[in-house]
Write a protein that holds these residues in place. Structure first.
Motif, PDB file in Angstrom:
ATOM      1  N   PHE A   1       3.440  -6.445-136.817  1.00 12.46           N
ATOM      2  CA  PHE A   1       2.403  -7.339-137.338  1.00 12.46           C
ATOM      3  C   PHE A   1       1.017  -6.753-137.113  1.00 12.46           C
ATOM      4  N   GLU A   2       0.931  -5.728-136.288  1.00 14.56           N
ATOM      5  CA  GLU A   2      -0.285  -4.953-136.069  1.00 14.56           C
ATOM      6  C   GLU A   2       0.132  -3.607-135.495  1.00 14.56           C
ATOM      7  N   ALA A   3      -0.776  -2.641-135.606  1.00 19.95           N
ATOM      8  CA  ALA A   3      -0.476  -1.310-135.090  1.00 19.95           C
ATOM      9  C   ALA A   3      -1.758  -0.650-134.618  1.00 19.95           C
ATOM     10  N   GLU A   4      -1.602   0.325-133.723  1.00 23.67           N
ATOM     11  CA  GLU A   4      -2.719   1.124-133.240  1.00 23.67           C
ATOM     12  C   GLU A   4      -2.326   2.592-133.362  1.00 23.67           C
ATOM     13  N   VAL A   5      -3.310   3.405-133.747  1.00 24.95           N
ATOM     14  CA  VAL A   5      -3.123   4.851-133.835  1.00 24.95           C
ATOM     15  C   VAL A   5      -4.252   5.462-133.006  1.00 24.95           C
ATOM     16  N   PHE A   6      -3.904   6.385-132.117  1.00 26.54           N
ATOM     17  CA  PHE A   6      -4.872   6.957-131.182  1.00 26.54           C
ATOM     18  C   PHE A   6      -5.135   8.425-131.494  1.00 26.54           C
ATOM     19  N   PHE A   7      -6.376   8.883-131.170  1.00 31.54           N
ATOM     20  CA  PHE A   7      -6.787  10.245-131.477  1.00 31.54           C
ATOM     21  C   PHE A   7      -7.528  10.871-130.306  1.00 31.54           C
ATOM     22  N   THR A   8      -7.478  12.216-130.251  1.00 31.59           N
ATOM     23  CA  THR A   8      -8.239  12.973-129.262  1.00 31.59           C
ATOM     24  C   THR A   8      -9.055  14.048-129.973  1.00 31.59           C
ATOM     25  N   ALA A   9     -10.024  14.580-129.241  1.00 34.21           N
ATOM     26  CA  ALA A   9     -10.782  15.764-129.662  1.00 34.21           C
ATOM     27  C   ALA A   9     -10.841  16.634-128.424  1.00 34.21           C
ATOM     28  N   GLY A  10     -10.065  17.694-128.407  1.00 39.65           N
ATOM     29  CA  GLY A  10      -9.958  18.506-127.204  1.00 39.65           C
ATOM     30  C   GLY A  10      -9.374  17.648-126.095  1.00 39.65           C
ATOM     31  N   SER A  11     -10.068  17.583-124.955  1.00 39.68           N
ATOM     32  CA  SER A  11      -9.579  16.789-123.835  1.00 39.68           C
ATOM     33  C   SER A  11     -10.132  15.358-123.839  1.00 39.68           C
ATOM     34  N   LEU A  12     -10.914  15.015-124.871  1.00 39.01           N
ATOM     35  CA  LEU A  12     -11.529  13.681-124.924  1.00 39.01           C
ATOM     36  C   LEU A  12     -10.692  12.694-125.723  1.00 39.01           C
ATOM     37  N   ALA A  13     -10.616  11.467-125.234  1.00 35.71           N
ATOM     38  CA  ALA A  13     -10.087  10.386-126.055  1.00 35.71           C
ATOM     39  C   ALA A  13     -11.134  10.159-127.144  1.00 35.71           C
ATOM     40  N   ALA A  14     -10.750  10.340-128.397  1.00 38.51           N
ATOM     41  CA  ALA A  14     -11.754  10.396-129.470  1.00 38.51           C
ATOM     42  C   ALA A  14     -11.724   9.227-130.431  1.00 38.51           C
ATOM     43  N   GLY A  15     -10.737   8.350-130.320  1.00 41.69           N
ATOM     44  CA  GLY A  15     -10.768   7.209-131.229  1.00 41.69           C
ATOM     45  C   GLY A  15      -9.465   6.470-131.347  1.00 41.69           C
ATOM     46  N   GLN A  16      -9.565   5.415-132.147  1.00 44.60           N
ATOM     47  CA  GLN A  16      -8.413   4.536-132.348  1.00 44.60           C
ATOM     48  C   GLN A  16      -8.564   3.804-133.666  1.00 44.60           C
ATOM     49  N   ALA A  17      -7.453   3.634-134.351  1.00 43.38           N
ATOM     50  CA  ALA A  17      -7.393   2.780-135.535  1.00 43.38           C
ATOM     51  C   ALA A  17      -6.571   1.560-135.161  1.00 43.38           C
ATOM     52  N   LEU A  18      -7.112   0.385-135.427  1.00 44.78           N
ATOM     53  CA  LEU A  18      -6.395  -0.867-135.214  1.00 44.78           C
ATOM     54  C   LEU A  18      -6.110  -1.458-136.583  1.00 44.78           C
ATOM     55  N   VAL A  19      -4.847  -1.716-136.865  1.00 44.26           N
ATOM     56  CA  VAL A  19      -4.429  -2.261-138.152  1.00 44.26           C
ATOM     57  C   VAL A  19      -3.843  -3.638-137.899  1.00 44.26           C
ATOM     58  N   ARG A  20      -4.410  -4.631-138.579  1.00 43.99           N
ATOM     59  CA  ARG A  20      -3.940  -6.017-138.433  1.00 43.99           C
ATOM     60  C   ARG A  20      -3.685  -6.631-139.795  1.00 43.99           C
ATOM     61  N   ARG A  21      -2.744  -7.546-139.829  1.00 44.23           N
ATOM     62  CA  ARG A  21      -2.427  -8.269-141.058  1.00 44.23           C
ATOM     63  C   ARG A  21      -3.665  -9.031-141.523  1.00 44.23           C
ATOM     64  N   ALA A  22      -4.004  -8.914-142.795  1.00 43.17           N
ATOM     65  CA  ALA A  22      -5.150  -9.624-143.363  1.00 43.17           C
ATOM     66  C   ALA A  22      -4.729 -11.036-143.772  1.00 43.17           C
ATOM     67  N   GLU A  23      -5.707 -11.869-144.070  1.00 35.58           N
ATOM     68  CA  GLU A  23      -5.414 -13.223-144.529  1.00 35.58           C
ATOM     69  C   GLU A  23      -4.698 -13.217-145.870  1.00 35.58           C
ATOM     70  N   CYS A  24      -5.006 -12.241-146.704  1.00 34.29           N
ATOM     71  CA  CYS A  24      -4.371 -12.141-148.016  1.00 34.29           C
ATOM     72  C   CYS A  24      -3.022 -11.450-147.866  1.00 34.29           C
ATOM     73  N   GLU A  25      -1.985 -12.075-148.369  1.00 34.09           N
ATOM     74  CA  GLU A  25      -0.642 -11.539-148.227  1.00 34.09           C
ATOM     75  C   GLU A  25      -0.546 -10.127-148.800  1.00 34.09           C
ATOM     76  N   GLY A  26       0.106  -9.252-148.057  1.00 35.51           N
ATOM     77  CA  GLY A  26       0.308  -7.887-148.507  1.00 35.51           C
ATOM     78  C   GLY A  26      -0.853  -6.955-148.205  1.00 35.51           C
ATOM     79  N   ARG A  27      -1.869  -7.456-147.501  1.00 33.88           N
ATOM     80  CA  ARG A  27      -3.014  -6.622-147.165  1.00 33.88           C
ATOM     81  C   ARG A  27      -3.127  -6.448-145.661  1.00 33.88           C
ATOM     82  N   TRP A  28      -3.727  -5.317-145.293  1.00 35.55           N
ATOM     83  CA  TRP A  28      -3.955  -4.977-143.891  1.00 35.55           C
ATOM     84  C   TRP A  28      -5.423  -4.639-143.701  1.00 35.55           C
ATOM     85  N   ASN A  29      -6.016  -5.132-142.623  1.00 30.37           N
ATOM     86  CA  ASN A  29      -7.380  -4.781-142.243  1.00 30.37           C
ATOM     87  C   ASN A  29      -7.311  -3.631-141.254  1.00 30.37           C
TER      88      ASN A  29
END
Length: 150
Positions: free
Chosen positions: A103-131
């Motif tokens: 119902f939601e997901a996270e994707v994590f990223f690095t740049a060299g030895s640094l934690a560089a980011g994250q994508a958070l995906v959540r179900r949108a109010e509109c059926e079939g869409r993700w924010n």
């Protein structure tokens, strides 16, 4: 005369009650196509990062050494997480893992030895869409030895 007043009141009350049962004048209005971010915002997206296969980028801001992107997608969640990972990897970041709960997901990223980011995906109010909320370290703010693509 009194009977007529009661009949009119009854009709008015029934109209109000039935109106409350409807989903509104246009139930699809809340699910209109997302508005793309203006060019001044999309210019902030790191070089090599494209959401063309993912969805519509709706907002981008650069603050405090981070770039934050918001987007809307209709891709299935399992495919979406892989597409996000591929897109961010193409910009020089490295994948650091995923967590998909269906119902939601996270994707994590690095740049060299640094934690560089994250994508958070959540179900949108509109059926079939993700924010999608993607936060990445601004490549310009990262020391050159660990910067994405460097």
């Amino acid at each position: 005369m009194a009977e007529r007043v009661w009949a009119l009141l009854g009709t008015a009350a029934m109209s109000v009650a039935l109106a409350g049962c409807s989903t509104g004048p246009d139930p699809s209005a809340a699910c209109a196509a997302p508005s793309p971010a203006p060019p001044a915002e999309t210019a902030l997206i790191p070089a090599g990062l494209s959401f063309d296969r993912i969805g519509t980028v709706t907002h981008v801001v650069a603050t405090g050494g981070n770039i934050t992107m918001q987007a809307v997608s209709t891709q299935p969640l399992d495919e979406l997480t892989v597409l996000i990972q591929d897109a961010v990897t193409a910009a020089g970041y490295r994948p650091a893992g995923m967590d998909n709960e269906g119902f939601e997901a996270e994707v994590f990223f690095t740049a060299g030895s640094l934690a560089a980011g994250q994508a958070l995906v959540r179900r949108a109010e509109c059926e079939g869409r993700w924010n999608i909320d993607l936060v990445l370290i601004d490549p310009a703010a990262v020391p050159s030895s660990t910067a994405p693509g460097g």
